[in-house]
Design a protein around this motif. Structure first.
Motif, PDB file in Angstrom:
ATOM      1  N   ALA A   5       0.824  -1.216   0.000  1.00 21.71           N
ATOM      2  CA  ALA A   5       0.000   0.000   0.000  1.00 21.71           C
ATOM      3  C   ALA A   5       0.853   1.258   0.000  1.00 21.71           C
ATOM      4  O   ALA A   5       0.550   2.227  -0.709  1.00 21.71           O
ATOM      5  CB  ALA A   5      -0.936  -0.008   1.202  1.00 21.71           C
ATOM      6  N   ASP A   6       1.953   1.271   0.762  1.00 23.25           N
ATOM      7  CA  ASP A   6       2.747   2.496   0.851  1.00 23.25           C
ATOM      8  C   ASP A   6       3.628   2.725  -0.372  1.00 23.25           C
ATOM      9  O   ASP A   6       4.245   3.767  -0.512  1.00 23.25           O
ATOM     10  CB  ASP A   6       3.608   2.500   2.125  1.00 23.25           C
ATOM     11  CG  ASP A   6       4.475   1.259   2.260  1.00 23.25           C
ATOM     12  OD1 ASP A   6       4.324   0.350   1.432  1.00 23.25           O
ATOM     13  OD2 ASP A   6       5.289   1.204   3.194  1.00 23.25           O
ATOM     14  N   LEU A   9       1.256   4.542  -4.262  1.00 21.74           N
ATOM     15  CA  LEU A   9       1.007   5.932  -4.646  1.00 21.74           C
ATOM     16  C   LEU A   9       2.150   6.537  -5.436  1.00 21.74           C
ATOM     17  O   LEU A   9       1.945   7.498  -6.198  1.00 21.74           O
ATOM     18  CB  LEU A   9       0.717   6.776  -3.404  1.00 21.74           C
ATOM     19  CG  LEU A   9      -0.521   6.386  -2.595  1.00 21.74           C
ATOM     20  CD1 LEU A   9      -0.751   7.378  -1.456  1.00 21.74           C
ATOM     21  CD2 LEU A   9      -1.759   6.285  -3.472  1.00 21.74           C
ATOM     22  N   PRO A  25      -3.163   5.528  -9.450  1.00 23.56           N
ATOM     23  CA  PRO A  25      -2.708   5.854  -8.093  1.00 23.56           C
ATOM     24  C   PRO A  25      -3.280   7.160  -7.571  1.00 23.56           C
ATOM     25  O   PRO A  25      -3.572   7.295  -6.387  1.00 23.56           O
ATOM     26  CB  PRO A  25      -1.185   5.924  -8.251  1.00 23.56           C
ATOM     27  CG  PRO A  25      -0.882   5.004  -9.390  1.00 23.56           C
ATOM     28  CD  PRO A  25      -2.043   5.167 -10.334  1.00 23.56           C
ATOM     29  N   LEU A  28      -6.562   6.631  -5.871  1.00 23.98           N
ATOM     30  CA  LEU A  28      -6.397   6.060  -4.527  1.00 23.98           C
ATOM     31  C   LEU A  28      -6.015   7.140  -3.526  1.00 23.98           C
ATOM     32  O   LEU A  28      -6.499   7.158  -2.395  1.00 23.98           O
ATOM     33  CB  LEU A  28      -5.323   4.969  -4.538  1.00 23.98           C
ATOM     34  CG  LEU A  28      -5.631   3.692  -5.320  1.00 23.98           C
ATOM     35  CD1 LEU A  28      -4.436   2.742  -5.226  1.00 23.98           C
ATOM     36  CD2 LEU A  28      -6.892   3.013  -4.798  1.00 23.98           C
ATOM     37  N   GLU A  29      -5.152   8.040  -3.966  1.00 23.74           N
ATOM     38  CA  GLU A  29      -4.679   9.111  -3.074  1.00 23.74           C
ATOM     39  C   GLU A  29      -5.811  10.035  -2.661  1.00 23.74           C
ATOM     40  O   GLU A  29      -5.804  10.579  -1.549  1.00 23.74           O
ATOM     41  CB  GLU A  29      -3.582   9.904  -3.787  1.00 23.74           C
ATOM     42  CG  GLU A  29      -2.903  10.947  -2.933  1.00 23.74           C
ATOM     43  CD  GLU A  29      -1.815  11.663  -3.692  1.00 23.74           C
ATOM     44  OE1 GLU A  29      -1.035  12.390  -3.052  1.00 23.74           O
ATOM     45  OE2 GLU A  29      -1.718  11.508  -4.928  1.00 23.74           O
ATOM     46  N   ARG A  31      -8.942   9.241  -2.169  1.00 27.84           N
ATOM     47  CA  ARG A  31      -9.969   8.593  -1.358  1.00 27.84           C
ATOM     48  C   ARG A  31      -9.448   8.348   0.049  1.00 27.84           C
ATOM     49  O   ARG A  31      -8.304   7.929   0.245  1.00 27.84           O
ATOM     50  CB  ARG A  31     -10.381   7.263  -1.985  1.00 27.84           C
ATOM     51  CG  ARG A  31     -11.106   7.401  -3.318  1.00 27.84           C
ATOM     52  CD  ARG A  31     -11.729   6.068  -3.709  1.00 27.84           C
ATOM     53  NE  ARG A  31     -12.525   6.170  -4.912  1.00 27.84           N
ATOM     54  CZ  ARG A  31     -12.123   5.744  -6.100  1.00 27.84           C
ATOM     55  NH1 ARG A  31     -10.945   5.184  -6.243  1.00 27.84           N
ATOM     56  NH2 ARG A  31     -12.919   5.860  -7.150  1.00 27.84           N
ATOM     57  N   GLU A  34      -8.770   2.543   2.845  1.00 25.54           N
ATOM     58  CA  GLU A  34      -7.606   1.666   2.874  1.00 25.54           C
ATOM     59  C   GLU A  34      -7.146   1.386   1.444  1.00 25.54           C
ATOM     60  O   GLU A  34      -7.954   1.053   0.564  1.00 25.54           O
ATOM     61  CB  GLU A  34      -7.974   0.346   3.568  1.00 25.54           C
ATOM     62  CG  GLU A  34      -6.805  -0.582   3.793  1.00 25.54           C
ATOM     63  CD  GLU A  34      -5.837  -0.042   4.841  1.00 25.54           C
ATOM     64  OE1 GLU A  34      -4.635  -0.358   4.755  1.00 25.54           O
ATOM     65  OE2 GLU A  34      -6.285   0.700   5.735  1.00 25.54           O
ATOM     66  N   ILE A  35      -5.846   1.533   1.200  1.00 26.12           N
ATOM     67  CA  ILE A  35      -5.334   1.372  -0.163  1.00 26.12           C
ATOM     68  C   ILE A  35      -5.230  -0.096  -0.542  1.00 26.12           C
ATOM     69  O   ILE A  35      -5.613  -0.507  -1.641  1.00 26.12           O
ATOM     70  CB  ILE A  35      -3.972   2.082  -0.308  1.00 26.12           C
ATOM     71  CG1 ILE A  35      -4.167   3.596  -0.187  1.00 26.12           C
ATOM     72  CG2 ILE A  35      -3.313   1.726  -1.632  1.00 26.12           C
ATOM     73  CD1 ILE A  35      -2.874   4.378  -0.194  1.00 26.12           C
ATOM     74  N   HIS A  38      -1.836  -3.977  -4.583  1.00 24.61           N
ATOM     75  CA  HIS A  38      -2.136  -4.002  -6.007  1.00 24.61           C
ATOM     76  C   HIS A  38      -0.966  -4.610  -6.757  1.00 24.61           C
ATOM     77  O   HIS A  38       0.164  -4.665  -6.252  1.00 24.61           O
ATOM     78  CB  HIS A  38      -2.387  -2.586  -6.535  1.00 24.61           C
ATOM     79  CG  HIS A  38      -3.600  -1.921  -5.978  1.00 24.61           C
ATOM     80  ND1 HIS A  38      -3.642  -1.380  -4.705  1.00 24.61           N
ATOM     81  CD2 HIS A  38      -4.832  -1.704  -6.530  1.00 24.61           C
ATOM     82  CE1 HIS A  38      -4.847  -0.865  -4.488  1.00 24.61           C
ATOM     83  NE2 HIS A  38      -5.581  -1.042  -5.586  1.00 24.61           N
TER      84      HIS A  38
END
Length: 360
Positions: A5-6, A9, A25, A28-29, A31, A34-35, A38
């Motif tokens: 997840a980290d 992005l 990405p 996702l940033e 929202r 929870e990422i 992927h």
């Protein structure tokens, strides 16, 4: 390649969700959720991603090219990215481009793609199922290009051409100046300005560090009025008797483009306006603070660049820190002690069209 997840992005490319949908990405940033994990889209068979594996594509053999997660979420990047597509179309008009866009990109950026719909590219909103994009057609991932190697060291148009599999040197400079904008259908100006010459002042970029410093804006309006003898129009408040704020008459991207298109001259900074002016052949003076001008305006013959000496801030993408703004204000104050490189101004014929060029 599985991405934590980290890492998602800042991954140099688009993402593939567990359900098989392509994800931007950027979305996702935006929202507050929870990422999760992927896959890197570039790890999938048949996906072209120049950050992962440089490639060249023979567009003479291409009927449809799917550009995934292009061309960023800023207006300037999008103008230049679409210019790269248009440059390919100049040489290979049979190609049809389909661009997949971040769903949560700013509306004023998406309005540009709506204007270009059907002429430069067709757009679709992410997420999009990977298996819904034909595997026998070109599938090019340009996602998250801000984090790609080379983005900060190459002229942006060359970066986008390379990401699309084209040798930048093979494209004439004249095809790199955003002139596809001239084919767009834009609204007319308000009646009071439709036949009146004006110069345009566009001081605000997407970040304060690339904007024209607030303390010198009124003085710059004075310079423009003294030099050209024309009313100065712009966007945002400036306390000056010869300045008119036309923000209320620029409700969307199409109107903004129209104001730039009809200007006799423009003074701006490293912002989208400088790319729009180049597309409409509007003579321009542009200030550059953190980005070298050759990376942005190399192919704009009517643009005169003013480089401010800010070595501590070289290649800084965004900042509004107090110490950085103090450096910016000092650099502009120093620049104001000298002459500004204004270009020639086209005179107007009686019908309001450009006629000849003269010294103002």
């Amino acid at each position: 390649m599985q991405l934590r997840a980290d890492d998602a992005l800042t991954h140099p490319g688009s993402l593939l969700a567990p359900d098989g949908r392509i994800i931007a990405p950027y979305d996702l940033e935006q929202r507050d959720t929870e990422i999760g994990e992927h896959l890197a889209l570039a790890s999938q068979p048949g996906i072209l991603n120049a950050a992962a594996h440089p490639f060249e594509l023979d567009y003479s053999q291409v009927a449809v090219a799917h550009v995934i997660n292009g061309m960023g979420v800023t207006l300037g990047d999008s103008i230049i990215g679409l210019t790269a597509l248009d440059a390919i179309l100049q040489a290979h008009p049979q190609v049809r481009f389909v661009v997949y866009r971040p769903r949560l990109a700013p509306s004023y950026v998406e309005q540009l793609y709506a204007l270009a719909e059907g002429s430069v590219a067709t757009t679709r909103a992410l997420p999009w199922p990977l298996d819904a994009i034909p595997s026998d057609e070109a599938r090019i991932d340009i996602g998250n290009h801000l984090f790609w190697p080379g983005f900060m060291s190459k002229p942006m148009i060359d970066f986008f051409l390379g990401a699309l599999g084209v040798q930048p040197a093979s494209v004439p400079s004249a095809h790199k100046a955003n002139r596809w904008l001239q084919a767009l259908r834009l609204p007319p100006l308000p009646d009071v300005w439709r036949d009146r010459p004006y110069v345009l002042f566009c001081p605000t970029a997407s970040t304060p560090i690339r904007s024209i410093a607030q303390p010198v804006r009124s003085a710059l309006v004075s310079r423009l009025f003294e030099h050209f003898g024309l009313p100065v129009l712009g966007f945002g408040a400036v306390d000056h008797p010869h300045y008119v704020d036309v923000s209320a008459f620029s409700p969307d991207t199409a109107h903004f483009l129209a104001w730039v298109r009809h200007a006799r001259y423009m003074l701006t900074s490293d912002t989208a306006a400088v790319h729009i002016a180049a597309g409409f052949d509007v003579p321009t003076t542009a200030f550059f603070t953190t980005i070298a001008p050759e990376l942005r305006v190399r192919d704009y013959p009517l643009c005169r660049a003013v480089v401010l000496e800010l070595p501590e801030l070289r290649n800084v993408q965004a900042s509004e820190r107090e110490q950085d703004m103090a450096r910016l204000n000092a650099a502009y104050a120093l620049a104001m002690r000298g002459e500004l490189p204004f270009e020639l101004l086209p005179t107007a014929s009686p019908d309001g069209t450009a006629a000849e060029t003269r010294e103002p």
